[in-house]
Design an enzyme around this catalytic site. Structure first.
Site, PDB file in Angstrom:
ATOM      1  N   CYS A  22     -17.949  -1.287 -17.963  1.00 35.45           N
ATOM      2  CA  CYS A  22     -18.026  -1.090 -16.508  1.00 35.45           C
ATOM      3  C   CYS A  22     -19.272  -1.736 -15.909  1.00 35.45           C
ATOM      4  O   CYS A  22     -20.380  -1.577 -16.430  1.00 35.45           O
ATOM      5  CB  CYS A  22     -18.036   0.411 -16.206  1.00 35.45           C
ATOM      6  SG  CYS A  22     -18.109   0.755 -14.442  1.00 35.45           S
ATOM      7  N   GLU A  51       0.830  -1.215   0.000  1.00 35.40           N
ATOM      8  CA  GLU A  51       0.000   0.000   0.000  1.00 35.40           C
ATOM      9  C   GLU A  51       0.862   1.261   0.000  1.00 35.40           C
ATOM     10  O   GLU A  51       0.571   2.230  -0.688  1.00 35.40           O
ATOM     11  CB  GLU A  51      -0.923   0.018   1.227  1.00 35.40           C
ATOM     12  CG  GLU A  51      -2.082  -0.968   1.159  1.00 35.40           C
ATOM     13  CD  GLU A  51      -3.047  -0.650   0.031  1.00 35.40           C
ATOM     14  OE1 GLU A  51      -3.317   0.538  -0.213  1.00 35.40           O
ATOM     15  OE2 GLU A  51      -3.515  -1.592  -0.627  1.00 35.40           O
ATOM     16  N   CYS A  88     -24.178   4.990 -12.909  1.00 38.06           N
ATOM     17  CA  CYS A  88     -23.169   6.043 -12.851  1.00 38.06           C
ATOM     18  C   CYS A  88     -23.689   7.365 -13.428  1.00 38.06           C
ATOM     19  O   CYS A  88     -24.022   7.462 -14.610  1.00 38.06           O
ATOM     20  CB  CYS A  88     -21.933   5.589 -13.613  1.00 38.06           C
ATOM     21  SG  CYS A  88     -20.614   6.814 -13.634  1.00 38.06           S
ATOM     22  N   CYS A 131     -16.343   3.018 -20.077  1.00 39.61           N
ATOM     23  CA  CYS A 131     -17.638   2.852 -19.429  1.00 39.61           C
ATOM     24  C   CYS A 131     -18.438   1.686 -20.013  1.00 39.61           C
ATOM     25  O   CYS A 131     -19.226   1.056 -19.302  1.00 39.61           O
ATOM     26  CB  CYS A 131     -18.443   4.151 -19.527  1.00 39.61           C
ATOM     27  SG  CYS A 131     -17.586   5.535 -18.753  1.00 39.61           S
ATOM     28  N   CYS A 154     -11.860   2.703 -14.990  1.00 44.09           N
ATOM     29  CA  CYS A 154     -12.270   4.079 -14.703  1.00 44.09           C
ATOM     30  C   CYS A 154     -11.028   4.980 -14.666  1.00 44.09           C
ATOM     31  O   CYS A 154     -10.683   5.559 -13.638  1.00 44.09           O
ATOM     32  CB  CYS A 154     -13.028   4.138 -13.375  1.00 44.09           C
ATOM     33  SG  CYS A 154     -13.945   5.677 -13.170  1.00 44.09           S
TER      34      CYS A 154
HETATM   35  S1  SF4 Z   1     -19.316   4.046 -15.827  1.00 44.39           S
HETATM   36 FE1  SF4 Z   1     -18.737   5.491 -14.276  1.00 44.39          FE
HETATM   37  S2  SF4 Z   1     -17.557   4.264 -12.811  1.00 44.39           S
HETATM   38 FE2  SF4 Z   1     -17.729   3.068 -14.676  1.00 44.39          FE
HETATM   39  S3  SF4 Z   1     -15.878   3.533 -15.805  1.00 44.39           S
HETATM   40 FE3  SF4 Z   1     -17.436   4.959 -16.511  1.00 44.39          FE
HETATM   41  S4  SF4 Z   1     -17.168   6.770 -15.236  1.00 44.39           S
HETATM   42 FE4  SF4 Z   1     -16.085   5.084 -14.236  1.00 44.39          FE
END
Ligand code: SF4
Length: 375
Positions: free
Chosen positions: A211, A46, A217, A208, A201
């Site tokens: 995602c 970390e 989102c 997206c 992201c």
């Molecule tokens: S949908 Fe939202 S959380 Fe997912 S990659 Fe795109 S901006 Fe990031």
């Protein structure tokens, strides 16, 4: 569970469930600090991963563990040795705090890391998010993390437009992060948020379409991804120039230990001069040969630092006492052989410079100019 705040969307368990499922199917699983509950290893990773890419950390992490397999070994080391192993990773306050933290774990906690994020935060160099990561991964504590990647994911998903330069907004985001925590599966959830921020992201070009939380989102729905997170206060950059004295005598180089505060704190480096005239005055009458080497700019977070190296080779037959007199202005310095210097904690540009002294290195190909020139 839901997250409510005026102006922000309501997220249900769907968020954490999807993060966990995505992590298990598409997240990262082969990193050497995963699949362990050893707080020493998780903590080390970390700290190294703060401000440093995974690919860079991998080599350092393995080397560090070989030399310091546990917190007791790290605590017993000298700061010089820790800085030497850290050399090249940058942000050297991390290394000094790492060392101090290991010593505190040994002296105050009998060599065992505390098990709660609250106690972990009491140790040197461990902030709230790092403490939470160690507590979640090693001890299963249900606690939120909020590193840079996770801030980006959460502010985008929530459409959180508060300015994170303001403590009150940062606190509000911590509140949101905590409210989103799942009742179970804290480890894959925490890892999933980290992985999502590190992979899909991204800062400039989030993917997206791939995602798992796209339909939840706000930023994706409004095509405002790059507007988040909002942070108005930017670091003010500055410029600095110095002449860098690379003083050689026989097979040795003169290095000085930098102060405990500031850039490259605690590392061994070359003496600096603010101006060429200042240096010329200081070195008036010195025997030997001065070679001006090409200047270069070292870019730090807040500073562009242009260094003008001058390699000064003292005659080999210079007496020890005479050589000592020339360097008496730097009481924190000493002569190093090349091998000793390369084993010490050095700033990356100096390591490169010293290596260029080898046959076929950059120096042997560099254009040399007699005289010191101007800074
Ligand atoms: S949908 Fe939202 S959380 Fe997912 S990659 Fe795109 S901006 Fe990031």
């Amino acid at each position: 569970m839901s997250v409510r705040k005026e102006g922000l969307p309501v997220l249900t368990d769907a968020f954490s469930t999807r993060i966990v499922e995505w992590q298990q199917r598409h997240g990262r699983h082969g990193l050497p600090w995963q699949h362990t509950r050893d707080p020493y290893r998780v903590w080390l990773s970390e700290i190294m991963l703060q401000q440093t890419q995974v690919t860079t950390v991998l080599t350092y992490y393995e080397r560090f563990l070989q030399r310091f397999p546990d917190v007791t070994a790290l605590a017993a080391a000298s700061q010089d040795e820790v800085l030497a192993l850290w050399s090249g990773l940058g942000y050297y306050s991390r290394a000094r705090n790492l060392h101090r933290c290991a010593q505190a774990v040994v002296s105050q906690h009998g060599g065992q890391f505390p098990r709660s994020s609250e106690q972990l935060q009491g140790l040197p160099g461990i902030g709230r998010s790092t403490a939470a990561a160690v507590a979640a991964f090693c001890f299963g504590e249900r606690v939120a993390i909020l590193d840079g990647n996770v801030k980006r994911v959460l502010t985008r998903v929530l459409g959180f437009a508060g300015d994170l330069a303001q403590a009150v907004q940062e606190r509000a985001l911590w509140g949101q992060a905590t409210a989103l925590l799942p009742d179970r599966g804290i480890e894959p959830y925490t890892q999933g948020l980290m992985d999502l921020g590190a992979t899909l992201c991204s800062v400039r070009a989030p993917q997206c379409l791939l995602c798992p939380v796209r339909d939840l989102c706000v930023a994706a729905a409004t095509q405002t991804q790059t507007k988040f997170p909002v942070k108005t206060r930017k670091l003010k950059r500055s410029k600095r120039e110095h002449l860098w004295l690379w003083l050689c005598w026989r097979d040795r180089v003169w290095l000085v230990q930098r102060p405990d505060q500031g850039v490259w704190a605690g590392l061994w480096s070359l003496p600096e001069f603010e101006t060429a005239p200042g240096f010329e005055q200081h070195s008036a009458g010195w025997p030997g040969q001065a070679d001006r080497l090409p200047p270069f700019t070292h870019v730090l977070t807040h500073l562009d630092w242009t260094l003008h190296p001058v390699r000064w080779t003292l005659p080999a037959d210079l007496e020890e006492a005479q050589a000592a007199a020339l360097v008496s202005a730097w009481p924190t310095g000493r002569w190093f052989t090349q091998a000793e210097a390369l084993a010490a904690g050095l700033p990356a540009p100096l390591r490169k410079l010293l290596l260029s002294r080898r046959p076929g290195g950059a120096l042997s190909r560099a254009r040399r100019a007699r005289g010191v020139g101007s800074v």
